[in-house]
Write an enzyme that holds these catalytic residues in place. Structure first.
Site, PDB file in Angstrom:
ATOM      1  CD  GLU A 255      -1.206  -2.289   2.231  1.00 37.03           C
ATOM      2  OE1 GLU A 255      -1.950  -2.878   3.019  1.00 37.03           O
ATOM      3  OE2 GLU A 255       0.021  -2.541   2.109  1.00 37.03           O
TER       4      GLU A 255
ATOM      5  CG  LEU B   7      20.048 -30.661  -1.798  1.00 41.21           C
ATOM      6  CD1 LEU B   7      19.818 -30.966  -0.329  1.00 41.21           C
ATOM      7  CD2 LEU B   7      19.002 -31.358  -2.669  1.00 41.21           C
TER       8      LEU B   7
END
Length: 363
Positions: A52, A204
């Protein structure tokens, strides 16, 4: 364009920050005046201005009398930033359309009340189901302080993740594997069992060709601290590595792993790591989502304990066979079909000949 159209744009903007806002939610906002979007914003990272505020800054004086569309109820408290509901009201916004209420106890309707007390018209629940899905990770963490657990499998049409001889590169195609890296970029942690580390020595990490990815925290479920000191997850320096052990793990091995740079989490005093306790401890570290890449024993244990929130199943049009070939879910298995984990809210996507099936375990 109507309320749903503008909210859909706010939802799209929010996704720009996927994997970057932990432990905060994903939030997007647009400001509309005379049927046109005049400003937009999204929350980028915890501790930085909310969606916002970005939109209000862009709109300036044009915010007066305009309508704000925001995917989540504006906050009402002072945290790392100030309350957005107050800023929205002070900017002269006439109407606020909200995707969903914020379940955070610090907000939970208080933001709406601030707006209404200031004379702002508030509409809540526009595209609510989409707003809930957008923040499935945040909603799990804020309610239970545990990570949202996403189980990924990649298998042949007959349910094999490797041949009987152990060859697994590659069952699925390049497009599917790239999608996996996009998921790694999105989630906070990646979990595998010690069997996967011993068999594949994976890094990973996230490898994306079109942008710089975010490496997730690597989590190894390793009851007896058997992770090799030369394993990539300990030597490549690419990301944090947590090794989860039990109280029964040999003290010398635990000390050696710590000396090699691993963070040790002790979860349970039995033979196997207590996965629920492990997830609770990860949640305490604000690891809000975990992407599970196996193997079969870890997958079954998580499913049997009811700890999986979402499943991504990649399926390749190949038939491998072999009674000893591994499957995505091993362990003891369920004795009765009534115990099997059934998925709902299923979606399917074709990935250059592979199929990606996504669903949520029925609770």
């Amino acid at each position: 364009m109507n309320d749903e159209d503008f909210m859909r744009e706010a939802l799209r903007l929010a996704r720009n920050a996927e994997g970057r806002t932990t432990p905060n939610p994903l939030v997007g906002a647009v400001i509309v005046r005379e049927g046109r979007i005049i400003a937009a914003g999204w929350h980028r990272k915890a501790g930085t201005p909310h969606a916002e505020v970005h939109a209000l800054s862009m709109a300036g004086n044009l915010a007066q009398g305009a309508t704000l569309y925001v995917t989540l109820e504006p906050c009402a408290h002072y945290g790392r930033t100030g309350p957005c509901a107050k800023a929205v009201a002070e900017a002269g916004i006439r109407r606020v359309v909200i995707g969903m209420k914020d379940p955070n106890p610090l907000v939970a309707g208080k933001g709406i009340q601030i707006l209404q007390d200031a004379g702002v018209e508030v509409v809540c629940g526009v595209l609510e189901s989409e707003a809930i899905r957008l923040n499935e990770v945040f909603l799990k963490w804020i309610a239970h302080k545990m990570p949202f657990v996403v189980l990924k499998t990649a298998m042949s049409l007959d349910g094999k993740i490797a041949t009987a001889a152990g060859e697994s590169r590659w069952v699925t195609n390049e497009v599917s594997r790239y999608r996996v890296h996009e998921y790694r970029d999105k989630y906070d942690g990646i979990m595998v069992g010690i069997g996967t580390v011993l068999a594949d020595n994976p890094s990973l990490t996230t490898r994306l060709s079109d942008r710089k990815g975010k490496n997730p925290v690597r989590i190894i479920v390793d009851s007896q601290a058997r992770t090799p000191l030369a394993a990539k997850v300990l030597t490549d320096g690419q990301a944090r590595t947590i090794v989860a052990v039990t109280e029964q793990a040999p003290a010398d091995r635990v000390a050696a792993l710590q000396a090699a740079g691993a963070e040790i989490l002790v979860a349970g005093g039995d033979v196997h790591v207590d996965l629920r306790q492990l997830l609770q401890k990860l949640g305490e570290q604000e690891i809000c989502s975990v992407f599970v890449e196996g193997g079969g024993q870890v997958n079954f244990s998580l499913l049997a304990a009811g700890l999986v929130d979402k499943v991504h199943a990649f399926i390749a049009p190949k038939l491998i066979g072999g009674q000893d070939a591994l499957t995505p879910v091993e362990g003891a298995g369920f004795s009765h079909l009534s115990e099997a984990v059934e998925l709902e809210c299923i979606t399917m996507e074709q990935l250059a000949g592979n199929i990606l099936l996504t669903g949520y375990p029925r609770k």
